[in-house]
Write an enzyme that holds these catalytic residues in place. Structure first.
Site: not given
Ligand code: NAP
Length: 458
Positions: A133, A157-160, A210, A231-232, A265, A362
């Site tokens: 998101w 599949k975007h963030a919820s 994440s 990209e984590l 990130c 982080e």
């Molecule tokens: P997140 O919880 O991992 O969510 C990201 C996406 O993954 C959402 O669409 C989420 O869906 C989905 N998701 C979550 N758990 C999943 C699973 N077990 N299996 C499949 N899909 C899953 O991350 P966030 O908290 O929204 O975003 C922050 C993180 O993203 C930070 O760690 C940040 O550093 C990282 N990030 C990295 C980059 C890069 O380019 N390296 C860029 C931006 C952000 P739901 O919303 O439905 O849970």
């Protein structure tokens, strides 16, 4: 997690959405497969024209899309407008450069016994993009622009918590004139990602998010042997050496840490400063952080809006509390303001030790960690003492030091005398627990292509 828009500035529910039923999801996957069968045959000129049309739609709709992003995840309206403009740029970039990235590459002839040989790049099929998101339009667009230019089909599949921005993406490509179903948004929870990824009609996946989400998707993709880009997270160092322009470094440090309300990130998170200039840098940095305006993200002049989710703010608070309990000192901020919304102030913390969560985790909020080091070797060693390896920022005018940092810092990207950011022209991605593969540039486009070798006999 509900699929819903909740305004982070007020904490109020704006709109909730039903997740797709299994039958609806199956129908969408079937339509994606059918769309790919014909879209893959379109010409590069046709696709480039469609990308340019999508950019023009964004130009027209910048204000409404920006307001939608601000409503859904709290970034300032000013930053949101910048994000929309950047999305238009990346679409135009791939429209212009896609044809040369996708051109056949001539290979050897007589040495391989051929009349001629070449490599031709072909799209793989429907690609699933699991997106976060924090840059709700940009993250999805930096996948979509090269993928659609290459002839792939997108499934988002975007963030919820950003469902309306997600639906806007689908509508954007439709109103730009892309053939039906070439880009579809799937309103599904994270638990349904596995079903999509295992479906034989889906060819590949990219995830930005994440570590745990990345591990899950990589494990499933490994099981079904589908290519992935991940990209984590990041815990980027921002190293300041004695020869740096301190005033400029401190000003950029503030942006590097607090842009997007501290939820990036590639935000600089660990400020590693040579002890010869540490007092001076600390003073400049602290004063600039304290001067930022926190508040209504729609108001002009606001520097830092709310964090995107209530749980996100709680996580930031817990990491800060853990550091303070273990003896860290808060120099600026550190306490949430009273009132509605999920605001958290720009915060500067020093006296950090290895046992603190702040040392290794982080922090997804505007919290800067300040460290003092005696020399370049100690700076590099501290910078590398992290599971992450996404971006890095090095401030030094000393050429030999620059060469050394570029050589020794474990990161996917190094920015010298500037802050980490992304450009369509440059590869973007990390190493270690920050993921693998690259987005943007020619590498981002080739990530989801079959580099088909062709050998033609006499
Ligand atoms: P997140 O919880 O991992 O969510 C990201 C996406 O993954 C959402 O669409 C989420 O869906 C989905 N998701 C979550 N758990 C999943 C699973 N077990 N299996 C499949 N899909 C899953 O991350 P966030 O908290 O929204 O975003 C922050 C993180 O993203 C930070 O760690 C940040 O550093 C990282 N990030 C990295 C980059 C890069 O380019 N390296 C860029 C931006 C952000 P739901 O919303 O439905 O849970």
């Amino acid at each position: 997690m509900a699929i819903a828009t909740i305004d982070p500035a007020s904490g109020l529910l704006v709109k909730e959405f039903e997740a797709l039923s299994p039958a609806e999801l199956d129908h969408k996957l079937e339509r994606a497969a059918q769309a790919f069968a014909t879209y893959r045959l379109t010409t590069l000129d046709e696709r480039a024209a469609l990308l340019r049309a999508a950019a023009a739609v964004l130009d027209r709709e910048v204000e409404s899309v920006a307001a939608l992003m601000t409503l859904e995840m709290g970034k300032t309206y000013t930053a949101a407008k910048g994000e929309v403009a950047k999305c238009a740029t990346v679409l135009r970039y791939y429209a212009e450069h896609g044809p040369s990235y996708l051109a056949d590459v001539t290979g050897p002839d007589t040495s391989v016994g051929a009349r001629r040989s070449y490599v031709t790049y072909q799209p793989l099929g429907p690609v699933l993009a699991v997106m976060p998101w924090n840059y709700p339009l940009w993250q999805a667009m930096r996948f979509a622009a090269p993928a659609l230019m290459a002839g792939n089909v997108g499934l988002l599949k975007h963030a919820s918590n950003v469902p309306q921005t997600a639906l806007y993406m689908e509508q954007l490509f439709a109103s730009a004139g892309f053939p039906a179903d070439v880009f579809q948004t799937l309103l599904i929870g994270s638990a349904t990602v596995e079903t999509v990824l295992r479906d034989p009609r889906v060819a590949a996946a990219t995830l930005t998010g994440s570590g745990p989400a990345g591990q899950s998707v990589a494990a499933i993709a490994g099981d079904v042997l589908k290519p992935t880009v991940l990209e984590l997270g990041g815990n980027d160092p921002f190293v300041v050496m004695p020869s740096a322009d301190l005033e400029r470094a401190a000003a950029v440090a503030v942006t590097a840490r607090c842009q997007n309300n501290g939820q990036s990130c590639i935000a600089a998170k660990r400020f590693i400063v040579h002890e010869a200039v540490a007092d001076q840098f600390e003073q400049l940095f602290a004063a600039k952080l304290a001067a930022l305006t926190v508040g209504d993200p729609m108001r002009a002049g606001t520097d830092v809006g709310p964090l995107a989710t209530e749980s996100g703010r709680e996580e930031v608070e817990q990491i800060v509390a853990d550091a303070v309990e273990h003896g860290a000192r808060v120099l600026v901020g550190g306490t949430r303001p009273d009132g509605p919304g999920w605001f958290y102030p720009p915060t500067l913390i020093t006296g950090i030790t290895r046992e603190m969560r702040l040392y290794r985790e982080e922090v997804f909020g505007p919290v800067a960690s300040l460290y003092r080091v005696p020399d370049a070797a100690a700076a590099i060693s501290l910078a590398n003492d992290s599971e992450f390896g996404l971006g890095s920022n090095i401030w030094t005018e000393d050429q030999d030091e620059q060469v050394r940092f570029v050589r020794d810092v474990q990161a996917g990207m190094v920015f010298i005398n500037g802050m980490s950011t992304s450009y369509p022209e440059l590869p973007f991605g990390g190493i270690k627990s920050s993921g693998f593969g690259r987005e943007l540039s020619d590498l981002g486009m080739h990530a989801f292509m079959n580099a088909k070798t062709v050998w033609v006999g006499a």
